[in-house]
Structure formats: C-alpha cells, structure tokens
Design a protein around this motif. Structure first.
Motif, mmCIF file in Angstrom:
data_model
loop_
_atom_site.group_PDB
_atom_site.id
_atom_site.type_symbol
_atom_site.label_atom_id
_atom_site.label_comp_id
_atom_site.label_asym_id
_atom_site.label_seq_id
_atom_site.Cartn_x
_atom_site.Cartn_y
_atom_site.Cartn_z
ATOM 1 N N GLU A 8 0.852 -1.192 0.000
ATOM 2 C CA GLU A 8 0.000 0.000 0.000
ATOM 3 C C GLU A 8 0.889 1.243 0.000
ATOM 4 O O GLU A 8 1.649 1.477 0.940
ATOM 5 N N ILE A 9 0.790 2.037 -1.047
ATOM 6 C CA ILE A 9 1.558 3.283 -1.173
ATOM 7 C C ILE A 9 0.617 4.441 -0.900
ATOM 8 O O ILE A 9 -0.335 4.668 -1.653
ATOM 9 N N MET A 10 0.875 5.155 0.184
ATOM 10 C CA MET A 10 -0.030 6.234 0.570
ATOM 11 C C MET A 10 0.294 7.513 -0.199
ATOM 12 O O MET A 10 1.447 7.919 -0.297
ATOM 13 N N ARG A 11 -0.755 8.094 -0.767
ATOM 14 C CA ARG A 11 -0.655 9.390 -1.440
ATOM 15 C C ARG A 11 -1.725 10.308 -0.878
ATOM 16 O O ARG A 11 -2.660 9.858 -0.206
ATOM 17 N N GLU A 12 -1.605 11.585 -1.161
ATOM 18 C CA GLU A 12 -2.570 12.559 -0.648
ATOM 19 C C GLU A 12 -3.984 12.184 -1.077
ATOM 20 O O GLU A 12 -4.248 11.903 -2.250
ATOM 21 N N GLY A 13 -4.874 12.139 -0.118
ATOM 22 C CA GLY A 13 -6.270 11.841 -0.399
ATOM 23 C C GLY A 13 -6.607 10.367 -0.436
ATOM 24 O O GLY A 13 -7.781 9.998 -0.564
ATOM 25 N N ARG A 14 -5.606 9.514 -0.303
ATOM 26 C CA ARG A 14 -5.864 8.075 -0.354
ATOM 27 C C ARG A 14 -6.230 7.559 1.029
ATOM 28 O O ARG A 14 -5.649 7.963 2.029
ATOM 29 N N ARG A 15 -7.195 6.660 1.087
ATOM 30 C CA ARG A 15 -7.659 6.087 2.341
ATOM 31 C C ARG A 15 -6.866 4.834 2.693
ATOM 32 O O ARG A 15 -6.449 4.080 1.816
ATOM 33 N N TYR A 16 -6.653 4.638 3.984
ATOM 34 C CA TYR A 16 -5.952 3.448 4.440
ATOM 35 C C TYR A 16 -6.770 2.181 4.184
ATOM 36 O O TYR A 16 -8.008 2.187 4.285
ATOM 37 N N ARG A 17 -6.098 1.095 3.870
ATOM 38 C CA ARG A 17 -6.730 -0.221 3.908
ATOM 39 C C ARG A 17 -6.933 -0.583 5.375
ATOM 40 O O ARG A 17 -5.992 -0.530 6.166
ATOM 41 N N ARG A 152 -3.094 6.731 20.696
ATOM 42 C CA ARG A 152 -2.588 8.084 20.425
ATOM 43 C C ARG A 152 -2.078 8.198 18.991
ATOM 44 O O ARG A 152 -2.263 9.241 18.329
ATOM 45 N N PHE A 153 -1.456 7.163 18.508
ATOM 46 C CA PHE A 153 -0.986 7.128 17.123
ATOM 47 C C PHE A 153 -2.156 7.257 16.151
ATOM 48 O O PHE A 153 -2.111 8.059 15.211
ATOM 49 N N ILE A 154 -3.215 6.492 16.378
ATOM 50 C CA ILE A 154 -4.387 6.536 15.501
ATOM 51 C C ILE A 154 -5.055 7.898 15.576
ATOM 52 O O ILE A 154 -5.498 8.453 14.548
ATOM 53 N N LEU A 155 -5.135 8.478 16.770
ATOM 54 C CA LEU A 155 -5.747 9.798 16.926
ATOM 55 C C LEU A 155 -4.995 10.848 16.115
ATOM 56 O O LEU A 155 -5.601 11.704 15.457
ATOM 57 N N ALA A 156 -3.676 10.774 16.116
ATOM 58 C CA ALA A 156 -2.873 11.723 15.337
ATOM 59 C C ALA A 156 -3.081 11.517 13.847
ATOM 60 O O ALA A 156 -3.210 12.487 13.085
ATOM 61 N N LYS A 157 -3.131 10.275 13.394
ATOM 62 C CA LYS A 157 -3.343 9.990 11.975
ATOM 63 C C LYS A 157 -4.735 10.411 11.519
ATOM 64 O O LYS A 157 -4.929 10.781 10.348
ATOM 65 N N ALA A 158 -5.700 10.358 12.418
ATOM 66 C CA ALA A 158 -7.087 10.681 12.059
ATOM 67 C C ALA A 158 -7.257 12.140 11.661
ATOM 68 O O ALA A 158 -8.235 12.492 10.983
ATOM 69 N N GLU A 163 -11.191 8.450 7.511
ATOM 70 C CA GLU A 163 -11.683 7.073 7.566
ATOM 71 C C GLU A 163 -11.401 6.433 8.920
ATOM 72 O O GLU A 163 -12.111 5.506 9.334
ATOM 73 N N LEU A 164 -10.373 6.919 9.623
ATOM 74 C CA LEU A 164 -10.075 6.392 10.948
ATOM 75 C C LEU A 164 -11.103 6.863 11.969
ATOM 76 O O LEU A 164 -11.442 6.132 12.903
ATOM 77 N N GLU A 165 -11.602 8.073 11.785
ATOM 78 C CA GLU A 165 -12.649 8.577 12.673
ATOM 79 C C GLU A 165 -13.990 7.910 12.402
ATOM 80 O O GLU A 165 -14.850 7.832 13.291
ATOM 81 N N GLU A 166 -14.165 7.422 11.189
ATOM 82 C CA GLU A 166 -15.436 6.822 10.806
ATOM 83 C C GLU A 166 -15.594 5.386 11.306
ATOM 84 O O GLU A 166 -16.679 4.817 11.243
ATOM 85 N N LEU A 167 -14.517 4.785 11.815
ATOM 86 C CA LEU A 167 -14.589 3.421 12.308
ATOM 87 C C LEU A 167 -15.488 3.341 13.537
ATOM 88 O O LEU A 167 -15.442 4.208 14.413
ATOM 89 N N SER A 168 -16.278 2.300 13.624
ATOM 90 C CA SER A 168 -17.067 2.074 14.833
ATOM 91 C C SER A 168 -16.128 1.674 15.961
ATOM 92 O O SER A 168 -15.028 1.145 15.707
ATOM 93 N N PRO A 169 -16.516 1.903 17.213
ATOM 94 C CA PRO A 169 -15.658 1.475 18.328
ATOM 95 C C PRO A 169 -15.332 -0.016 18.277
ATOM 96 O O PRO A 169 -14.213 -0.418 18.614
ATOM 97 N N THR A 170 -16.295 -0.825 17.840
ATOM 98 C CA THR A 170 -16.057 -2.269 17.758
ATOM 99 C C THR A 170 -14.984 -2.600 16.733
ATOM 100 O O THR A 170 -14.049 -3.364 17.001
ATOM 101 N N THR A 171 -15.096 -2.009 15.534
ATOM 102 C CA THR A 171 -14.100 -2.269 14.489
ATOM 103 C C THR A 171 -12.731 -1.734 14.877
ATOM 104 O O THR A 171 -11.717 -2.403 14.686
#
Length: 224
Positions: A8-17, A152-158, A163-171
């Motif tokens: 996975e090559i991340m570019r601007e605007g691309r969503r994480y797998r 904390r890492f995920i919060l910074a990336k969000a 798409e990281l903020e859109e995840l349900s707490p369960t997922t």
C-alpha cells in the motif's frame, strides 16, 4: 480490482486499507500459500509487472487454495475469507521473499518475520505504527509499547485520514487487538505487559531484506 494487491503506497487523499480485523500474523497459513505461489511459477511484487498480471496470479492461486482446502478450514465461507486475507498480504512480498518463506528449511522465526513484513507493507497504517511507534520506542530505550500508544498514534493519523474517525468502536477495537496479536505472534512484544523484544533476524533473511533496506524499519532493531 484496482489497489487490491501489492504494497500500500499512501498518497494525498488516499484512504488506508483497514480490513485486518481477524487472523493475527497468519504465519503457518502464509507459508502454505507461499509454496503454492512457487508451484505456480512465482511472481515479483517488486517488479514492474502490471498490477493486472499480479492480480491474475493471485486469483489463480486463490482458487486452487480454496478448491483444495489447503488450509484445512472447516467451513467454506471461513476458508474463502482466510485464503483471501493471506494472499493479500503475500502480494506485498517479493518473489525472493516468497521463495524463502515457502522453503522447508526456513526457520519459523524468519517465517513469522516475513509475515509481519507482509502485513506492514500491505496495510500502511500497520507499517507506519511499526516504524513510528514500535521501532522508535525501542531506539529511544523505552521498554514497552501499549494500547494507549496505539490509540494516540491513531488519533494523530485521524487528523489527516477521516476514515479512521469513521470506524465504529467495535471495528477500531478489533483492528487494535489484531495488531497486538500479530506483534505477539511475531515475537516483537510480550503479550502480558507489552515489553519490547528485539528482533533477531536470521542471516539469510537479513541478506534478502538488504535489497529493500527500508524493510528493517518495521522491526525493533538498531540501525542496520
């Protein structure tokens, strides 16, 4: 299926797998399916071959693995899911890496290291966590990596990846648990308290990874 295979090559605007919700490291399964790749003639994910060709080879091996139930999974639906997940990760390895993974004489510790590498390459968010948190804490002499560090890492990336903020707490919880399960199975952390364990990569694997030295950033090791 554009973007389905390879690193996975991340570019601007691309969503994480973000589909790594089950399975952990999948090292035994990865070894079995890597052998199928080699029997099929192999491929090089690191070459300039078009993604369509890589996809065709992955799909060919996928069908053989499912039809033969080579992973010995009880139900067809679970078999399909497991084969698909393992093959996605294997598609991020080079042919030389796959050949070493599939070889009967390869130590299991090296197989686990390769499957961790595959997970980090295929899922950029996992690779970034390994590089920016796991390895950095090891190099700074910090003894542990915790679920709080991950959060904390995920919060910074969000901030840059909604798409990281859109995840349900369960997922989100499943993703975190699976990363830590994979790190435990790869021998990178102690399951009980998150103590960091330095990676001891075998000499043959080290020689293989030197062709792509950025790979060492995914492991708690000193500068290579």
């Amino acid at each position: 299926m554009p973007g389905a295979y390879g690193s996975e090559i991340m570019r601007e605007g691309r969503r994480y797998r973000l589909s790594f919700t089950v399975g952990g490291l999948l090292a035994p399964q990865g070894r079995i399916l890597a052998a199928l790749f080699m029997a099929d003639g192999g491929f090089s994910a690191g070459s300039d071959a078009p993604e369509s060709e890589l996809g065709e080879r992955v799909e060919r091996v996928r069908q053989r693995a499912i039809d033969g139930n080579v992973l010995a999974i009880r139900t067809h639906a679970a078999n399909v899911r497991m084969v698909r997940e393992v093959l996605k990760r294997l598609s991020a390895l080079t042919e030389r890496e796959l050949r070493y993974l599939a070889a009967a004489g390869t130590p299991m510790d090296d197989c686990r290291a390769l499957m961790w590498l595959a997970m980090c390459r295929y899922y950029a968010i996992v690779g970034e966590f390994a590089d920016e948190v796991l390895r950095d804490r090891y190099l700074m002499g910090m003894p542990t990596v915790t679920r709080g560090d991950y959060d904390r890492f995920i919060l910074a990336k969000a901030m840059w990846h909604p798409e990281l903020e859109e995840l349900s707490p369960t997922t989100a919880g499943k993703l975190r648990s699976n990363v830590f399960k994979a790190m435990d199975e790869a021998g990178l952390v102690e399951k009980t308290d998150g103590t960091l364990l330095p990676s001891l990569l075998g000499a043959p694997l080290t020689a293989i990874l030197e062709c792509r030295p950025e790979s060492f950033a995914y492991f708690p090791i000193r500068e290579h």
